[in-house]
Design a protein around this motif. Structure first.
Motif, PDB file in Angstrom:
ATOM      1  N   ARG A 246     -11.337  13.162   7.199  1.00 18.47           N
ATOM      2  CA  ARG A 246     -10.811  11.113   7.898  1.00 18.47           C
ATOM      3  C   ARG A 246     -12.021  10.411   7.262  1.00 18.47           C
ATOM      4  O   ARG A 246     -12.867   9.603   7.138  1.00 18.47           O
ATOM      5  CB  ARG A 246      -9.916  10.918   7.938  1.00 18.47           C
ATOM      6  N   TYR A 312     -11.544  -0.179  11.608  1.00 20.34           N
ATOM      7  CA  TYR A 312     -11.185  -2.241  11.177  1.00 20.34           C
ATOM      8  C   TYR A 312     -11.998  -2.801  11.592  1.00 20.34           C
ATOM      9  O   TYR A 312     -12.301  -3.529  10.124  1.00 20.34           O
ATOM     10  CB  TYR A 312      -9.924  -2.675  11.637  1.00 20.34           C
ATOM     11  N   LEU A 406     -12.214  -1.374   1.015  1.00 17.77           N
ATOM     12  CA  LEU A 406     -11.423  -0.883   0.305  1.00 17.77           C
ATOM     13  C   LEU A 406     -11.077   0.268   1.084  1.00 17.77           C
ATOM     14  O   LEU A 406      -9.913   0.303   1.494  1.00 17.77           O
ATOM     15  CB  LEU A 406     -10.801  -1.208  -0.757  1.00 17.77           C
ATOM     16  N   GLY A 407     -12.225   1.625   1.028  1.00 19.99           N
ATOM     17  CA  GLY A 407     -11.712   2.489   1.045  1.00 19.99           C
ATOM     18  C   GLY A 407     -11.746   3.413   2.103  1.00 19.99           C
ATOM     19  O   GLY A 407     -10.932   4.141   2.735  1.00 19.99           O
ATOM     20  N   SER A 410      -8.309   1.977   3.924  1.00 20.10           N
ATOM     21  CA  SER A 410      -7.322   2.791   2.995  1.00 20.10           C
ATOM     22  C   SER A 410      -7.156   3.648   4.928  1.00 20.10           C
ATOM     23  O   SER A 410      -5.892   4.278   4.759  1.00 20.10           O
ATOM     24  CB  SER A 410      -7.367   2.536   1.518  1.00 20.10           C
ATOM     25  N   ILE A 411      -8.481   4.789   4.652  1.00 22.15           N
ATOM     26  CA  ILE A 411      -8.161   5.956   5.392  1.00 22.15           C
ATOM     27  C   ILE A 411      -7.881   4.904   7.057  1.00 22.15           C
ATOM     28  O   ILE A 411      -7.187   6.270   7.814  1.00 22.15           O
ATOM     29  CB  ILE A 411      -9.265   6.484   4.885  1.00 22.15           C
ATOM     30  N   LEU A 413      -6.538   3.084   8.068  1.00 20.63           N
ATOM     31  CA  LEU A 413      -4.983   3.050   7.991  1.00 20.63           C
ATOM     32  C   LEU A 413      -3.925   4.307   7.928  1.00 20.63           C
ATOM     33  O   LEU A 413      -3.714   4.603   8.346  1.00 20.63           O
ATOM     34  CB  LEU A 413      -4.500   1.544   6.925  1.00 20.63           C
ATOM     35  N   PHE A 414      -4.139   4.734   7.074  1.00 22.33           N
ATOM     36  CA  PHE A 414      -3.127   6.258   7.038  1.00 22.33           C
ATOM     37  C   PHE A 414      -3.467   6.813   8.202  1.00 22.33           C
ATOM     38  O   PHE A 414      -2.001   7.326   8.417  1.00 22.33           O
ATOM     39  CB  PHE A 414      -3.900   7.126   6.237  1.00 22.33           C
TER      40      PHE A 414
END
Length: 431
Positions: A246, A312, A406-407, A410-411, A413-414
């Motif tokens: 990640r 973030y 956005l990627g 998203s990563i 957040l995962f």
């Protein structure tokens, strides 16, 4: 993290038993802020970062001039950047393996010697093809710096000071990237791009000599093996670690945004409605100083918000900058670049230091994989940013950047959800 070398054991006389003596913590002899050698080490690696980024991106601010001189398009000229970053991405892992065997300082010195030598040849490139080839060799030579530097810091600096130390190295990268672009912009306006890149080569020579004289000899390095099976096993272990993967993806995506924006910003500012001269366009890269601040303060940011919270914030800052840069006002475009730069360098410093913190063995390879992903992102960003600009103007480049951010979000957040799930699975301690 490998255990540090220890000083003399602490005793309170013959009455101390062996088990008690063994339980007494040994002094950590690694460097820390305010301690011996820390300032020399920080300044030496700062200069290495300056030289690396000044050389690596020496043609980025000059792309419009290269397009004019060689009669090529923006996407073709962008290969002078992509070839250098691509060469670094391909060779960073093999170079990290060599650093495990021959030492971090030795490899960093050799890399700088080769890179600055090529840098002095670049001004004499007779064609765009020759220039791209020289830049690829230069990027491959520079591959010995990033992974070796972070591995050196992980071994020689105390863990609590690691993010700050790596942040200072990244700050050197931002100063190098900024000064290289600003200097080439003004020199090229008066004497052409060949003199400009030659000037950067000479500056890099000075940085390389000072680096070698200042960097303290490693005290905690243990030579490793060059056997391919050992290297492959280490790399497989890192790639099997979800957290490291990640972080690699986050570094690549952040750099895709940054590489795309700064590859084509010269074309946008040189055209209507701005029509800025080359020297002024080069001076726009003074915004890199914002990156120097955000990278060097990443440690304090992570201390307050946590690593994921910092990522973030970095993503949100970069997004705001991309959207602001769409405005037709020069002031708003520059403010957008400030936010993009601050968000990128903060995110990069946090992600790269997290790799060193996460990897317990084979740190050079872990850092090398991060650097490889990072510079693949740079190559992709330089090329895709130019293609998007050709297809849809600045809005096309911004759209590409937003997709990459956005990627990142998203990563992250995962990863946040995965960490919460893992925490819930930990059994409560028995009472």
């Amino acid at each position: 993290m490998p255990s540090a070398s220890t000083g003399a054991s602490v005793t309170t006389g013959a009455a101390v038993s062996a088990p008690l003596a063994a339980s007494v913590p040994a002094a950590d002899s690694r460097m820390a802020p305010g301690g011996p050698g820390y300032r020399r080490m920080s300044f030496a690696l700062f200069l290495a970062g300056v030289a690396t980024f000044a050389l690596l991106y020496s043609t980025q601010a000059l792309l419009p001039l290269l397009s004019s001189d060689f009669g090529v398009s923006a996407s073709e000229a962008s290969w002078t950047v992509s070839a250098a970053t691509g060469g670094l991405a391909l060779f960073v892992l093999p170079m990290s393996a060599l650093s495990e065997r021959f030492g971090r300082r030795t490899l960093m010195t050799a890399s700088l010697v080769v890179a600055v030598t090529v840098g002095l040849l670049v001004p004499f490139a007779p064609s765009i093809g020759a220039l791209v080839a020289l830049r690829a060799v230069q990027g491959a030579a520079l591959a010995g710096l990033p992974a070796s530097a972070t591995a050196y810091l992980a071994e020689e600096v105390r863990p609590k000071a690691l993010i700050t130390a790596i942040g200072l190295f990244v700050a050197g990268n931002s100063v190098g990237g900024m000064s290289g672009r600003v200097i080439t912009g003004w020199v090229a306006q008066e004497w052409g791009w060949r003199v400009a890149v030659g000037t950067i080569g000479l500056i890099a020579v000075v940085c390389a000599v000072a680096f070698r004289l200042l960097l303290p000899a490693p005290r905690h390095f243990t030579p490793g093996s060059l056997r391919p099976r050992v290297l492959a096993r280490t790399v497989r272990g890192h790639l099997a670690n979800p957290l490291l993967c990640r972080l690699y993806a986050i570094g690549a995506l952040f750099m895709t945004v940054f590489g795309g924006v700064y590859t084509v910003i010269g074309y946008r500012l040189g055209e209507a409605p701005f029509s800025l001269p080359q020297g002024i366009v080069g001076s726009v890269f003074l915004i890199y100083l914002v990156g120097t601040v955000s990278a060097s303060t990443a440690g304090r940011l992570a201390g307050r918000l946590g690593r994921r919270g910092s990522l973030y914030l970095a993503g949100a800052t970069t997004t705001a900058g991309l959207l602001l840069s769409l405005a037709g006002s020069l002031a708003m475009v520059l403010l957008g670049l400030v936010l993009i730069t601050a968000g990128f360098f903060a995110g990069h410093a946090v992600a790269s230091s997290s790799v060193s913190h996460t990897a317990k063995e084979g740190r050079a390879q872990a850092s090398a994989l991060y650097q490889s992903a990072y510079y693949i992102g740079s190559s992709a960003g330089s090329t895709l940013g130019a293609v998007a600009f050709h297809a849809g103007g600045w809005a096309g480049t911004v759209a590409m950047g937003l997709f990459a951010v956005l990627g990142v979000v998203s990563i992250t957040l995962f990863g946040t959800r995965a960490a919460r799930t893992a925490a819930r699975r930990v059994p409560a301690p028995a009472h």
